[in-house]
Design an enzyme around this catalytic site. Structure first.
Site, PDB file in Angstrom:
ATOM      1  N   ARG A 143     -10.502 -10.090 -12.549  1.00 59.65           N
ATOM      2  CA  ARG A 143      -9.285  -9.466 -13.045  1.00 59.65           C
ATOM      3  C   ARG A 143      -8.254 -10.554 -13.318  1.00 59.65           C
ATOM      4  NH1 ARG A 143      -5.908  -6.961  -7.828  1.00 59.65           N
ATOM      5  NH2 ARG A 143      -4.382  -6.527  -9.463  1.00 59.65           N
ATOM      6  N   ARG A 144      -7.151 -10.189 -13.941  1.00 50.76           N
ATOM      7  CA  ARG A 144      -6.031 -11.106 -14.185  1.00 50.76           C
ATOM      8  C   ARG A 144      -6.479 -12.409 -14.828  1.00 50.76           C
ATOM      9  NH1 ARG A 144      -2.406 -10.335  -8.670  1.00 50.76           N
ATOM     10  NH2 ARG A 144      -1.153  -8.717  -9.613  1.00 50.76           N
ATOM     11  N   HIS A 201       0.811  -1.217   0.000  1.00 49.57           N
ATOM     12  CA  HIS A 201       0.000   0.000   0.000  1.00 49.57           C
ATOM     13  C   HIS A 201       0.847   1.272   0.000  1.00 49.57           C
ATOM     14  CE1 HIS A 201      -3.237   2.711  -0.074  1.00 49.57           C
ATOM     15  NE2 HIS A 201      -2.532   3.399   0.788  1.00 49.57           N
ATOM     16  N   TYR A 244       1.685   5.276  -2.525  1.00 53.01           N
ATOM     17  CA  TYR A 244       1.956   6.678  -2.182  1.00 53.01           C
ATOM     18  C   TYR A 244       3.384   7.060  -2.538  1.00 53.01           C
ATOM     19  CZ  TYR A 244      -2.527   6.410   0.112  1.00 53.01           C
ATOM     20  OH  TYR A 244      -3.857   6.227   0.358  1.00 53.01           O
ATOM     21  N   HIS A 271      -9.543   0.970 -11.093  1.00 58.09           N
ATOM     22  CA  HIS A 271      -9.073   1.921 -10.077  1.00 58.09           C
ATOM     23  C   HIS A 271      -7.603   2.289 -10.287  1.00 58.09           C
ATOM     24  CE1 HIS A 271      -7.850   3.494  -6.175  1.00 58.09           C
ATOM     25  NE2 HIS A 271      -7.085   2.434  -5.958  1.00 58.09           N
ATOM     26  N   PHE A 272      -6.758   1.276 -10.480  1.00 60.86           N
ATOM     27  CA  PHE A 272      -5.343   1.667 -10.468  1.00 60.86           C
ATOM     28  C   PHE A 272      -4.852   2.216 -11.802  1.00 60.86           C
ATOM     29  CE2 PHE A 272      -4.513  -3.099 -10.621  1.00 60.86           C
ATOM     30  CZ  PHE A 272      -3.857  -3.153 -11.835  1.00 60.86           C
ATOM     31  N   HIS A 273      -5.651   2.059 -12.870  1.00 58.53           N
ATOM     32  CA  HIS A 273      -5.242   2.771 -14.080  1.00 58.53           C
ATOM     33  C   HIS A 273      -5.565   4.264 -13.968  1.00 58.53           C
ATOM     34  CE1 HIS A 273      -4.401  -1.177 -15.685  1.00 58.53           C
ATOM     35  NE2 HIS A 273      -3.661  -0.569 -16.589  1.00 58.53           N
TER      36      HIS A 273
HETATM   37 FE1  HAS Z   1      -5.683   2.172  -4.312  1.00 56.65          FE
HETATM   38  C1  HAS Z   1      -6.047  -1.239  -4.747  1.00 56.65           C
HETATM   39  C2  HAS Z   1      -7.769   2.080  -1.616  1.00 56.65           C
HETATM   40  C3  HAS Z   1      -5.232   5.572  -3.806  1.00 56.65           C
HETATM   41  C4  HAS Z   1      -3.081   2.128  -6.560  1.00 56.65           C
HETATM   42  N1  HAS Z   1      -4.756   0.729  -5.447  1.00 56.65           N
HETATM   43  C5  HAS Z   1      -5.068  -0.611  -5.497  1.00 56.65           C
HETATM   44  C6  HAS Z   1      -4.190  -1.270  -6.425  1.00 56.65           C
HETATM   45  C7  HAS Z   1      -3.317  -0.314  -6.906  1.00 56.65           C
HETATM   46  C8  HAS Z   1      -3.699   0.934  -6.292  1.00 56.65           C
HETATM   47  C9  HAS Z   1      -2.180  -0.530  -7.875  1.00 56.65           C
HETATM   48  O1  HAS Z   1      -8.950  -0.047   0.221  1.00 56.65           O
HETATM   49  C10 HAS Z   1      -4.254  -2.758  -6.814  1.00 56.65           C
HETATM   50  C11 HAS Z   1      -3.365  -3.636  -5.999  1.00 56.65           C
HETATM   51  C12 HAS Z   1      -3.452  -5.056  -6.509  1.00 56.65           C
HETATM   52  O2  HAS Z   1      -2.849  -5.349  -7.551  1.00 56.65           O
HETATM   53  O3  HAS Z   1      -4.169  -5.852  -5.909  1.00 56.65           O
HETATM   54  N2  HAS Z   1      -6.416   3.562  -2.994  1.00 56.65           N
HETATM   55  C13 HAS Z   1      -7.274   3.319  -1.989  1.00 56.65           C
HETATM   56  C14 HAS Z   1      -7.585   4.562  -1.291  1.00 56.65           C
HETATM   57  C15 HAS Z   1      -6.866   5.552  -1.928  1.00 56.65           C
HETATM   58  C16 HAS Z   1      -6.121   4.908  -2.979  1.00 56.65           C
HETATM   59  C17 HAS Z   1      -8.490   4.742  -0.115  1.00 56.65           C
HETATM   60  N3  HAS Z   1      -4.423   3.569  -5.053  1.00 56.65           N
HETATM   61  C18 HAS Z   1      -4.379   4.902  -4.698  1.00 56.65           C
HETATM   62  C19 HAS Z   1      -3.312   5.554  -5.396  1.00 56.65           C
HETATM   63  C20 HAS Z   1      -2.699   4.583  -6.169  1.00 56.65           C
HETATM   64  C21 HAS Z   1      -3.415   3.348  -5.938  1.00 56.65           C
HETATM   65  C22 HAS Z   1      -2.956   7.011  -5.245  1.00 56.65           C
HETATM   66  C23 HAS Z   1      -1.543   4.658  -7.087  1.00 56.65           C
HETATM   67  C24 HAS Z   1      -0.847   5.721  -7.349  1.00 56.65           C
HETATM   68  N4  HAS Z   1      -6.727   0.711  -3.398  1.00 56.65           N
HETATM   69  C25 HAS Z   1      -7.480   0.875  -2.267  1.00 56.65           C
HETATM   70  C26 HAS Z   1      -7.968  -0.443  -1.825  1.00 56.65           C
HETATM   71  C27 HAS Z   1      -7.470  -1.387  -2.724  1.00 56.65           C
HETATM   72  C28 HAS Z   1      -6.699  -0.634  -3.683  1.00 56.65           C
HETATM   73  C29 HAS Z   1      -8.816  -0.752  -0.679  1.00 56.65           C
HETATM   74  C30 HAS Z   1      -7.705  -2.908  -2.690  1.00 56.65           C
HETATM   75  C31 HAS Z   1      -8.790  -3.297  -3.620  1.00 56.65           C
HETATM   76  C32 HAS Z   1      -8.935  -4.809  -3.694  1.00 56.65           C
HETATM   77  O4  HAS Z   1      -9.996  -5.302  -3.286  1.00 56.65           O
HETATM   78  O5  HAS Z   1      -8.026  -5.514  -4.144  1.00 56.65           O
HETATM   79  C33 HAS Z   1      -6.842   7.024  -1.527  1.00 56.65           C
HETATM   80  O6  HAS Z   1      -5.522   7.415  -1.260  1.00 56.65           O
HETATM   81  C34 HAS Z   1      -7.469   7.922  -2.546  1.00 56.65           C
HETATM   82  C35 HAS Z   1      -7.637   9.349  -2.063  1.00 56.65           C
HETATM   83  C36 HAS Z   1      -7.816  10.307  -3.210  1.00 56.65           C
HETATM   84  C37 HAS Z   1      -8.709  11.297  -3.276  1.00 56.65           C
HETATM   85  C38 HAS Z   1      -8.777  12.166  -4.517  1.00 56.65           C
HETATM   86  C39 HAS Z   1      -8.298  13.589  -4.285  1.00 56.65           C
HETATM   87  C40 HAS Z   1      -8.283  14.366  -5.553  1.00 56.65           C
HETATM   88  C41 HAS Z   1      -7.289  15.189  -5.962  1.00 56.65           C
HETATM   89  C42 HAS Z   1      -7.373  15.894  -7.303  1.00 56.65           C
HETATM   90  C43 HAS Z   1      -7.899  17.311  -7.196  1.00 56.65           C
HETATM   91  C44 HAS Z   1      -7.774  18.086  -8.443  1.00 56.65           C
HETATM   92  C45 HAS Z   1      -8.773  18.387  -9.289  1.00 56.65           C
HETATM   93  C46 HAS Z   1      -8.465  19.118 -10.557  1.00 56.65           C
HETATM   94  C47 HAS Z   1     -10.167  17.960  -9.031  1.00 56.65           C
HETATM   95  C48 HAS Z   1      -9.635  11.583  -2.168  1.00 56.65           C
HETATM   96  C49 HAS Z   1      -6.096  15.440  -5.105  1.00 56.65           C
HETATM   97  C50 HAS Z   1      -9.112  20.475 -10.651  1.00 56.65           C
HETATM   98  C51 HAS Z   1      -9.290  20.843 -12.048  1.00 56.65           C
HETATM   99  C52 HAS Z   1      -9.341  22.133 -12.533  1.00 56.65           C
HETATM  100  C53 HAS Z   1      -9.611  22.338 -13.964  1.00 56.65           C
HETATM  101  C54 HAS Z   1      -9.105  23.281 -11.707  1.00 56.65           C
HETATM  102 CU    CU Z   2      -3.876   0.083  -0.764  1.00 53.72          CU
END
Ligand code: HAS
Ligand code: CU
Length: 565
Positions: free
Chosen positions: A456-457, A241, A245, A392-394
């Site tokens: 998946r996979r 995990h 980050y 999600h992860f793409h």
């Molecule tokens: Fe995740 C599975 C939970 C973030 C990558 N995640 C994965 C896997 C990968 C991955 C690779 O709880 C698969 C692993 C595998 O192969 O089995 N993930 C989360 C949560 C977050 C999260 C709670 N993940 C990421 C990030 C990754 C990533 C970042 C890669 C870089 N994830 C999970 C969970 C799994 C999981 C479970 C397991 C699923 C399963 O069942 O296998 C949080 O950190 C996300 C918080 C993000 C936000 C978004 C904030 C938005 C921002 C943008 C603002 C800007 C804007 C633009 C709107 C709350 C900062 C403005 C535009 C204008 C024009 C002005």
């Molecule tokens: Cu995770």
């Protein structure tokens, strides 16, 4: 940095900037090699991704490259390892080598540490590539036992991680030296946050180090007969995990400290930015069980604790969404934007480096939502191990992180090569095609997983249980893959042409560094390491200590290895 004084001619000023840049010759060389290798890895990784996309749509392109690549699973292993592990790690270490030294305005204090790190990473990559290529490590990028790979795969990956540790030691030493030379000064934001990222990485990788050294390496060498898969998976996700980050935070550094400058504005709040990075140091690691909600043998209470902490670590991303939007608004208004949304149109949408990163942010808003969905202990049961997860992860590593790194490359490659970016318009098309490609691909994958439970996979193209109702979504994903193919081709074209045929720059590119509205008001607690590092260690012990102790004392290392593909 040299500043143009009143008495200087423009030519003299340019010469000064060149001379200042010459101090960083070694850093530039290391960065060039690291991001060059990262891009080669990415090009192969992406190629195999395209093969997978077509396979899902029922077109098995692997037959054209057999026997070089045996099948889908070997391709998927290469895709995951090269893109998720190699492209990211090499790019990040390269980017930090440049960003930390420019932010501190001093070269590395102990460059040999970084050179040793680089040599270890390259040696590790060569060792990892050999079994992947010969189908001796078709274990996917998570390498869960009891699937077993050749020992070279595990040793190679270990060396890549140890190499990145050495790079981290080089960065820490440089920061410590800077602090001695500049007593009482607040550490510049970029240098501080890049070092926090590397410190988080040191703590986080202890899990995979334990997995490799006590289980996988001796097991693959035949020194021990079996492993305990549950313990190995727990070690893996201890690192797995925070690994995400480790990919994300360099993108956040750019969003906080560089993009606002490119947008013509200022960072809305450096204090919030610093708080966010300290929170990531604190909370990134003790959440790994959210990948193991369905694993038997882990008591429910521990899964629940990790679920709560996962919602904790989402919080700094909410702060980031607020701060980054506010900073962009400052930029848009400074450029003459008016009204509630008029400032958005005034942002520099004709600058590919900016546009790529703003599009990356937008996709991350969706990826973040699906992450928060995953984190729910009970909703996870509906989507775990379905195509929802690659959806999600793409959006996260494939879009937020990779598209941001493309944006960074659009100023960093000209800086390092001394040549102007070749084809600004082509680069803009590249950013938009990546955006729409990922949007379609990820939308289809989320829906396939949620509505139909598509696994998946899996070689979906060949699956006997394939349902005709999936077809429209698989076609949507195929359109996404085609757009991504075009986009990737354009990216490598722009980068290669920049390096080979770009116009020579008369004035070196400077790293964009945004000023902050509150930069003279940084309190000491946002510049001091001790409470945060101790807090992080404490939380890790709390969330993992007792349960790991139980797993280790009840360990059953009985599982032999299997080669399934
Ligand atoms: Fe995740 C599975 C939970 C973030 C990558 N995640 C994965 C896997 C990968 C991955 C690779 O709880 C698969 C692993 C595998 O192969 O089995 N993930 C989360 C949560 C977050 C999260 C709670 N993940 C990421 C990030 C990754 C990533 C970042 C890669 C870089 N994830 C999970 C969970 C799994 C999981 C479970 C397991 C699923 C399963 O069942 O296998 C949080 O950190 C996300 C918080 C993000 C936000 C978004 C904030 C938005 C921002 C943008 C603002 C800007 C804007 C633009 C709107 C709350 C900062 C403005 C535009 C204008 C024009 C002005
Ligand atoms: Cu995770």
């Amino acid at each position: 940095m040299a500043v143009q004084s009143m008495a200087q001619t423009p030519d003299e000023a340019v010469r000064d900037v060149h001379a200042a840049e010459a101090r960083f010759a070694l850093e530039n060389t290391l960065t060039r090699w690291l991001i060059g290798i990262a891009m080669v890895a990415l090009s192969i990784g992406i190629l195999l991704g395209i093969f997978q996309g077509f396979e899902h749509a029922g077109l098995d392109l692997y037959r054209f490259i057999r026997p070089a690549i045996k099948d889908y699973y070997q391709g998927l292993s290469l895709h995951g390892v090269l893109n998720a592990l190699v492209w990211t790690t090499f790019f990040i270490v390269g980017f930090f080598t440049l960003a930390i030294t420019r932010s501190l305005d001093r070269p590395l204090s102990h460059p040999w540490l970084n050179v040793v790190g680089f040599v270890l990473m390259v040696t590790g990559l060569v060792l990892t590539a050999y079994p992947l290529w010969w189908n001796l490590a078709t274990v996917l990028y998570t390498f869960y036992p009891p699937m077993q790979a050749d020992w070279t795969f595990y040793v190679g990956l270990t060396l890549i991680v140890v190499g990145s540790w050495f790079a981290g030691y080089g960065f820490f030493a440089t920061l410590i030296r800077w602090r001695k030379e500049n007593p009482g000064k607040r550490t510049p934001f970029i240098a501080l946050t890049a070092n926090i990222t590397m410190a988080m990485w040191q703590l986080a990788t202890l899990g995979v180090a334990a997995e490799m050294l006590t289980q996988l390496i001796p097991w693959s060498l035949g020194l021990i007969e079996g492993v305990d898969p549950l313990l190995a998976r727990t070690y893996f996700w201890f690192t797995g995990h925070p690994l995400v980050y480790f990919w994300l935070l360099p993108a956040y550094i750019s969003w906080y400290a560089m993009v606002p400058k490119q947008a013509g504005g200022k960072l809305f709040s450096e204090n919030l930015g610093r708080l966010v990075f300290w929170l990531f140091l604190l909370l990134s690691t003790p959440v790994g069980f959210h990948h193991q909600y369905t694993d038997p043998g882990i008591p429910t209470g521990w899964k629940f604790l990790h679920a709560i902490l996962t919602y904790g670590v989402a919080f700094p991303s909410f702060i980031t969404a607020f701060t980054v939007c506010a900073s962009l608004e400052l930029g848009g208004r400074a450029r003459g934007g008016k009204g509630w949304f008029g400032w958005i149109r005034r942002l520099p949408w004709n600058d590919p480096s900016y546009t790529a990163q703003n599009l990356a942010m937008i996709l991350f808003a969706f990826g973040g939502i699906s992450g928060i969905t995953n984190a729910s202990y009970n909703v996870n049961l509906a989507i775990h191990n379905t195509t929802w997860v690659p959806g999600h992860f793409h959006l996260t590593v494939g879009a937020a992180v990779t598209l941001t790194f493309f944006g960074i490359a659009y100023w960093m490659v000209p800086k390092l090569s001394g040549r102007q970016l070749f084809g600004r318009r082509t680069a803009l098309v590249q950013a938009w095609t990546w955006f729409f490609g990922m949007l379609l691909f990820a939308n289809a994958f989320h829906l396939l997983g949620l509505r139909f439970g598509v696994p998946r996979r899996t070689m979906l193209g060949a699956a006997p249980y394939r349902d005709p109702a999936w077809t429209p979504f698989l076609m949507e994903s195929l359109v996404g893959v085609i757009l991504l193919t075009i986009s990737a081709t354009l990216f490598f074209y722009v980068i290669l042409m920049t390096v080979l045929a770009g116009k020579k720059l008369t004035k070196p590119v400077e790293m964009p560094v945004a000023q902050a509205l509150d930069q003279d008001k940084i309190p000491a607690w946002l510049d001091s390491w001790k409470p945060w590092v101790w807090g992080a260690i404490f939380l890790i012990i709390l969330a993992y200590g007792p349960i790991l102790y139980q797993f280790i004392s009840e360990m059953q290392p009985t599982s032999p290895g299997f080669r399934v593909w």
